[in-house]
Design a protein around this motif. Structure first.
Motif, PDB file in Angstrom:
ATOM      1  N   ARG A 249       0.844  -1.200   0.000  1.00 53.06           N
ATOM      2  CA  ARG A 249       0.000   0.000   0.000  1.00 53.06           C
ATOM      3  C   ARG A 249       0.877   1.247   0.000  1.00 53.06           C
ATOM      4  O   ARG A 249       1.920   1.278   0.640  1.00 53.06           O
ATOM      5  CB  ARG A 249      -0.898   0.032   1.226  1.00 53.06           C
ATOM      6  N   LYS A 250       0.368   2.245  -0.662  1.00 52.13           N
ATOM      7  CA  LYS A 250       1.082   3.512  -0.718  1.00 52.13           C
ATOM      8  C   LYS A 250       1.134   4.146   0.666  1.00 52.13           C
ATOM      9  O   LYS A 250       0.136   4.213   1.364  1.00 52.13           O
ATOM     10  CB  LYS A 250       0.366   4.462  -1.687  1.00 52.13           C
ATOM     11  N   GLY A 251       2.308   4.579   1.049  1.00 52.95           N
ATOM     12  CA  GLY A 251       2.482   5.291   2.304  1.00 52.95           C
ATOM     13  C   GLY A 251       2.740   6.759   2.020  1.00 52.95           C
ATOM     14  O   GLY A 251       2.644   7.214   0.872  1.00 52.95           O
ATOM     15  N   GLU A 252       3.073   7.484   3.041  1.00 43.60           N
ATOM     16  CA  GLU A 252       3.380   8.905   2.899  1.00 43.60           C
ATOM     17  C   GLU A 252       4.803   9.096   2.375  1.00 43.60           C
ATOM     18  O   GLU A 252       5.745   8.507   2.906  1.00 43.60           O
ATOM     19  CB  GLU A 252       3.254   9.614   4.244  1.00 43.60           C
ATOM     20  N   ALA A 253       4.940   9.921   1.383  1.00 46.57           N
ATOM     21  CA  ALA A 253       6.271  10.283   0.896  1.00 46.57           C
ATOM     22  C   ALA A 253       6.916  11.193   1.939  1.00 46.57           C
ATOM     23  O   ALA A 253       6.217  11.867   2.700  1.00 46.57           O
ATOM     24  CB  ALA A 253       6.166  11.007  -0.440  1.00 46.57           C
ATOM     25  N   PRO A 254       8.238  11.218   1.991  1.00 49.10           N
ATOM     26  CA  PRO A 254       8.891  12.138   2.923  1.00 49.10           C
ATOM     27  C   PRO A 254       8.437  13.581   2.665  1.00 49.10           C
ATOM     28  O   PRO A 254       8.211  13.969   1.518  1.00 49.10           O
ATOM     29  CB  PRO A 254      10.379  11.973   2.602  1.00 49.10           C
ATOM     30  N   ALA A 255       8.309  14.350   3.713  1.00 48.52           N
ATOM     31  CA  ALA A 255       7.855  15.741   3.604  1.00 48.52           C
ATOM     32  C   ALA A 255       8.741  16.567   2.684  1.00 48.52           C
ATOM     33  O   ALA A 255       8.286  17.498   2.022  1.00 48.52           O
ATOM     34  CB  ALA A 255       7.778  16.378   4.991  1.00 48.52           C
ATOM     35  N   ASP A 256      10.026  16.223   2.619  1.00 49.68           N
ATOM     36  CA  ASP A 256      10.968  16.983   1.794  1.00 49.68           C
ATOM     37  C   ASP A 256      11.288  16.282   0.464  1.00 49.68           C
ATOM     38  O   ASP A 256      12.274  16.603  -0.189  1.00 49.68           O
ATOM     39  CB  ASP A 256      12.250  17.266   2.575  1.00 49.68           C
ATOM     40  N   ALA A 257      10.458  15.350   0.043  1.00 53.75           N
ATOM     41  CA  ALA A 257      10.717  14.591  -1.185  1.00 53.75           C
ATOM     42  C   ALA A 257      10.933  15.485  -2.399  1.00 53.75           C
ATOM     43  O   ALA A 257      11.840  15.256  -3.199  1.00 53.75           O
ATOM     44  CB  ALA A 257       9.581  13.611  -1.450  1.00 53.75           C
ATOM     45  N   ASP A 258      10.128  16.512  -2.547  1.00 52.54           N
ATOM     46  CA  ASP A 258      10.258  17.394  -3.710  1.00 52.54           C
ATOM     47  C   ASP A 258      11.610  18.109  -3.749  1.00 52.54           C
ATOM     48  O   ASP A 258      12.113  18.427  -4.820  1.00 52.54           O
ATOM     49  CB  ASP A 258       9.131  18.425  -3.747  1.00 52.54           C
ATOM     50  N   ASP A 259      12.212  18.322  -2.585  1.00 54.33           N
ATOM     51  CA  ASP A 259      13.519  18.984  -2.524  1.00 54.33           C
ATOM     52  C   ASP A 259      14.619  18.127  -3.138  1.00 54.33           C
ATOM     53  O   ASP A 259      15.652  18.641  -3.573  1.00 54.33           O
ATOM     54  CB  ASP A 259      13.897  19.301  -1.075  1.00 54.33           C
ATOM     55  N   PHE A 260      14.412  16.806  -3.155  1.00 53.67           N
ATOM     56  CA  PHE A 260      15.444  15.881  -3.644  1.00 53.67           C
ATOM     57  C   PHE A 260      15.124  15.300  -5.018  1.00 53.67           C
ATOM     58  O   PHE A 260      15.937  14.571  -5.584  1.00 53.67           O
ATOM     59  CB  PHE A 260      15.626  14.732  -2.641  1.00 53.67           C
ATOM     60  N   LYS A 261      13.956  15.609  -5.553  1.00 55.49           N
ATOM     61  CA  LYS A 261      13.471  14.990  -6.781  1.00 55.49           C
ATOM     62  C   LYS A 261      14.450  15.083  -7.949  1.00 55.49           C
ATOM     63  O   LYS A 261      14.648  14.113  -8.670  1.00 55.49           O
ATOM     64  CB  LYS A 261      12.129  15.612  -7.164  1.00 55.49           C
ATOM     65  N   ASP A 262      15.078  16.202  -8.145  1.00 57.92           N
ATOM     66  CA  ASP A 262      15.961  16.390  -9.303  1.00 57.92           C
ATOM     67  C   ASP A 262      17.446  16.376  -8.952  1.00 57.92           C
ATOM     68  O   ASP A 262      18.283  16.660  -9.808  1.00 57.92           O
ATOM     69  CB  ASP A 262      15.606  17.703 -10.001  1.00 57.92           C
ATOM     70  N   GLU A 263      17.770  16.034  -7.735  1.00 57.51           N
ATOM     71  CA  GLU A 263      19.176  16.025  -7.316  1.00 57.51           C
ATOM     72  C   GLU A 263      19.926  14.853  -7.957  1.00 57.51           C
ATOM     73  O   GLU A 263      19.371  13.771  -8.147  1.00 57.51           O
ATOM     74  CB  GLU A 263      19.267  15.933  -5.787  1.00 57.51           C
ATOM     75  N   LYS A 264      21.168  15.053  -8.265  1.00 56.59           N
ATOM     76  CA  LYS A 264      22.025  14.026  -8.870  1.00 56.59           C
ATOM     77  C   LYS A 264      22.936  13.409  -7.802  1.00 56.59           C
ATOM     78  O   LYS A 264      23.140  13.979  -6.737  1.00 56.59           O
ATOM     79  CB  LYS A 264      22.886  14.635  -9.983  1.00 56.59           C
ATOM     80  N   ASP A 265      23.510  12.263  -8.126  1.00 51.83           N
ATOM     81  CA  ASP A 265      24.470  11.564  -7.256  1.00 51.83           C
ATOM     82  C   ASP A 265      23.900  11.268  -5.872  1.00 51.83           C
ATOM     83  O   ASP A 265      24.606  11.324  -4.872  1.00 51.83           O
ATOM     84  CB  ASP A 265      25.777  12.357  -7.132  1.00 51.83           C
ATOM     85  N   LYS A 266      22.635  10.912  -5.815  1.00 56.50           N
ATOM     86  CA  LYS A 266      21.999  10.643  -4.524  1.00 56.50           C
ATOM     87  C   LYS A 266      22.494   9.352  -3.888  1.00 56.50           C
ATOM     88  O   LYS A 266      22.504   9.234  -2.670  1.00 56.50           O
ATOM     89  CB  LYS A 266      20.478  10.614  -4.674  1.00 56.50           C
ATOM     90  N   PHE A 267      22.897   8.379  -4.693  1.00 55.97           N
ATOM     91  CA  PHE A 267      23.360   7.113  -4.120  1.00 55.97           C
ATOM     92  C   PHE A 267      24.564   7.345  -3.204  1.00 55.97           C
ATOM     93  O   PHE A 267      24.586   6.880  -2.076  1.00 55.97           O
ATOM     94  CB  PHE A 267      23.704   6.105  -5.218  1.00 55.97           C
ATOM     95  N   LYS A 268      25.545   8.070  -3.692  1.00 52.29           N
ATOM     96  CA  LYS A 268      26.754   8.343  -2.893  1.00 52.29           C
ATOM     97  C   LYS A 268      26.450   9.162  -1.646  1.00 52.29           C
ATOM     98  O   LYS A 268      27.047   8.964  -0.598  1.00 52.29           O
ATOM     99  CB  LYS A 268      27.787   9.096  -3.734  1.00 52.29           C
ATOM    100  N   LYS A 269      25.519  10.084  -1.766  1.00 57.07           N
ATOM    101  CA  LYS A 269      25.231  10.998  -0.663  1.00 57.07           C
ATOM    102  C   LYS A 269      24.277  10.433   0.384  1.00 57.07           C
ATOM    103  O   LYS A 269      24.454  10.693   1.574  1.00 57.07           O
ATOM    104  CB  LYS A 269      24.606  12.286  -1.207  1.00 57.07           C
TER     105      LYS A 269
END
Length: 111
Positions: free
Chosen positions: A82-102
């Motif tokens: 079931r769908k849960g709540e997305a993190p409140a700051d999800a939109d802040d990270f949507k287009d960020e690059k290199d997220k795996f390393k960070k």
């Protein structure tokens, strides 16, 4: 062919994909989801539901590492149906690059 969740899901985890999956093949980590490639029926309904375009067919070039990561983490993380709540700051990270390393976390989700 199967679908895999890639780096773009990290810190976003919107979970719209979970609602449409007919076989419940999503597994939840602390800050991303993965697809169990052995359960995925390759229907593709999840791909257009993902706001950050994190779900891709494993036939795309360069996704071998993501296929293996999805496979291994699906065996460790809890299944999510079931769908849960997305993190409140999800939109802040949507287009960020290199997220795996960070930001990548191998910790399971807490449901």
């Amino acid at each position: 062919m199967t679908y895999v969740v890639t780096e773009a899901c990290i810190k976003c985890k919107y979970m719209d994909c979970v609602e449409v999956c007919p076989v419940d093949c999503f597994y939840e980590g602390e800050n991303m989801l993965v697809i169990n490639p052995d359960e995925c029926i390759d229907c593709g309904v999840c791909e257009p539901e993902c706001p950050p375009n994190a779900i891709l067919p494993d036939t795309e070039k360069g996704l071998e590492q993501w296929l293996e990561l999805n496979r291994s983490l699906a065996s460790e993380w809890p299944n999510i149906t079931r769908k849960g709540e997305a993190p409140a700051d999800a939109d802040d990270f949507k287009d960020e690059k290199d997220k795996f390393k960070k930001y990548f976390s191998k910790n399971p989700g807490k449901r």
